[in-house]
Scaffold this motif. Structure first.
Motif, mmCIF file in Angstrom:
data_model
loop_
_atom_site.group_PDB
_atom_site.id
_atom_site.type_symbol
_atom_site.label_atom_id
_atom_site.label_comp_id
_atom_site.label_asym_id
_atom_site.label_seq_id
_atom_site.Cartn_x
_atom_site.Cartn_y
_atom_site.Cartn_z
ATOM 1 N N MET A 32 1.324 -1.454 0.141
ATOM 2 C CA MET A 32 -0.229 0.065 0.252
ATOM 3 C C MET A 32 0.981 0.368 0.267
ATOM 4 N N PHE A 33 2.407 1.395 0.162
ATOM 5 C CA PHE A 33 3.068 2.598 0.308
ATOM 6 C C PHE A 33 3.347 2.446 -0.967
ATOM 7 N N LEU A 53 3.252 7.643 3.542
ATOM 8 C CA LEU A 53 4.483 7.623 4.516
ATOM 9 C C LEU A 53 3.857 6.739 5.719
ATOM 10 N N ASP A 54 3.001 6.973 6.316
ATOM 11 C CA ASP A 54 2.712 6.102 7.488
ATOM 12 C C ASP A 54 2.211 4.659 6.896
ATOM 13 N N PHE A 55 2.000 4.428 6.232
ATOM 14 C CA PHE A 55 2.469 3.122 5.097
ATOM 15 C C PHE A 55 3.970 2.283 5.746
ATOM 16 N N LEU A 56 4.128 3.236 4.821
ATOM 17 C CA LEU A 56 5.720 2.892 5.206
ATOM 18 C C LEU A 56 6.685 3.353 6.748
ATOM 19 N N GLY A 57 6.166 3.470 6.989
ATOM 20 C CA GLY A 57 6.727 3.836 8.528
ATOM 21 C C GLY A 57 6.340 3.184 9.017
ATOM 22 N N ASP A 58 4.949 1.962 8.772
ATOM 23 C CA ASP A 58 4.465 1.026 9.660
ATOM 24 C C ASP A 58 5.003 -0.443 9.126
ATOM 25 N N GLY A 91 4.959 13.049 11.898
ATOM 26 C CA GLY A 91 4.010 14.350 12.455
ATOM 27 C C GLY A 91 4.646 15.196 11.808
ATOM 28 N N GLY A 92 5.552 15.801 12.227
ATOM 29 C CA GLY A 92 6.104 17.394 11.972
ATOM 30 C C GLY A 92 6.662 17.265 10.328
ATOM 31 N N SER A 148 -2.149 0.406 12.743
ATOM 32 C CA SER A 148 -2.727 0.256 12.670
ATOM 33 C C SER A 148 -4.371 0.660 12.705
ATOM 34 N N ARG A 149 -4.881 0.836 13.553
ATOM 35 C CA ARG A 149 -5.988 2.063 14.257
ATOM 36 C C ARG A 149 -5.450 3.098 13.021
ATOM 37 N N ASN A 150 -4.891 3.999 13.803
ATOM 38 C CA ASN A 150 -4.306 5.408 12.979
ATOM 39 C C ASN A 150 -4.322 5.040 11.436
ATOM 40 N N ASP A 151 -3.882 3.785 10.314
ATOM 41 C CA ASP A 151 -3.802 3.984 9.771
ATOM 42 C C ASP A 151 -5.474 3.953 8.737
#
Length: 211
Positions: A32-33, A53-58, A91-92, A148-151
């Motif tokens: 998905m990233f 970016l969130d997918f990559l970080g996860d 986040g920053g 996962s919840r945040n995603d």
């Protein structure tokens, strides 16, 4: 989770079933990233790029979670702390890039945003269900659940932003949602870091009691 006295053992990830589930979720996030980073560029959507970016970080942090399963409390706590600070950094970055886009607002492609947002939501709901039985654990395990919840929340927000972009013909809904997602990253980072610090205090207390 911990009992009322704070001494109940927390699940630390030492389970073949948990490891298999985590590998599956890592694969979902990695795919998905790639999908979202390409779609975000094509759609000119800040919210989609933030979600990518969130997918990559996860994917990276879940790999760290796998690597430290069975390690000492100190190693697992340090890994969770690293993930907390990585969420702070994400986040920053999202906040900063969103503020930059405020002064250069293009109108994203609402149809691409909505379609990819829905696809990402399906992927993240699958991840949440895969990990649901292990959502209560130590800081390392809980950080996986929070990501996962945040995603899933973020994907719903992207779809709402797509509707807003379509209805208003402006890019502001996209930027607003990107800002909200950045806030979610920061909030989860604080939760993880606080739990790590609490677990470290518990470990020190138990050492003193056992001495």
């Amino acid at each position: 989770m911990a009992g009322c006295c704070g001494h109940e053992a927390r699940f630390d990830g030492v389970s073949d079933d948990y490891k298999r589930r985590l590998w599956l979720v890592i694969a979902i996030n990695a795919v998905m990233f790639v999908v979202e980073i390409v779609a975000g560029h094509l759609a000119k959507s800040q919210a989609l790029q933030a979600d990518a970016l969130d997918f990559l970080g996860d994917s990276l942090t879940y790999g760290i979670s796998l690597a430290v399963i069975g390690a000492s409390l100190r190693v697992r706590a340090n890994a969770a702390m690293l993930k907390g600070f990585s969420l702070l950094a994400m986040g920053g970055w999202v906040f900063g890039s969103t503020l930059y886009r405020v002064f250069y607002v293009g109108v994203p492609e609402a149809d691409i945003m909505g379609l990819i947002g829905f696809l990402a939501l399906v992927a993240n709901l699958a991840s949440v269900l895969i990990l649901a039985r292990y959502k209560d654990g130590d800081a390392n395990v809980r950080s996986v659940w929070l990501c996962s919840r945040n995603d899933a929340i973020g994907n719903v927000a992207v779809m709402i932003a797509a509707l807003g972009v379509w209805g208003s013909a402006t890019g502001w809904p996209d930027l607003i949602v990107a800002g909200i997602m950045a806030g979610l990253f920061l909030s989860s980072a604080v939760q993880i870091i606080r739990q790590v610090m609490a677990e470290q205090r518990e470990a020190v207390q138990h050492q003193h009691e056992g001495a």
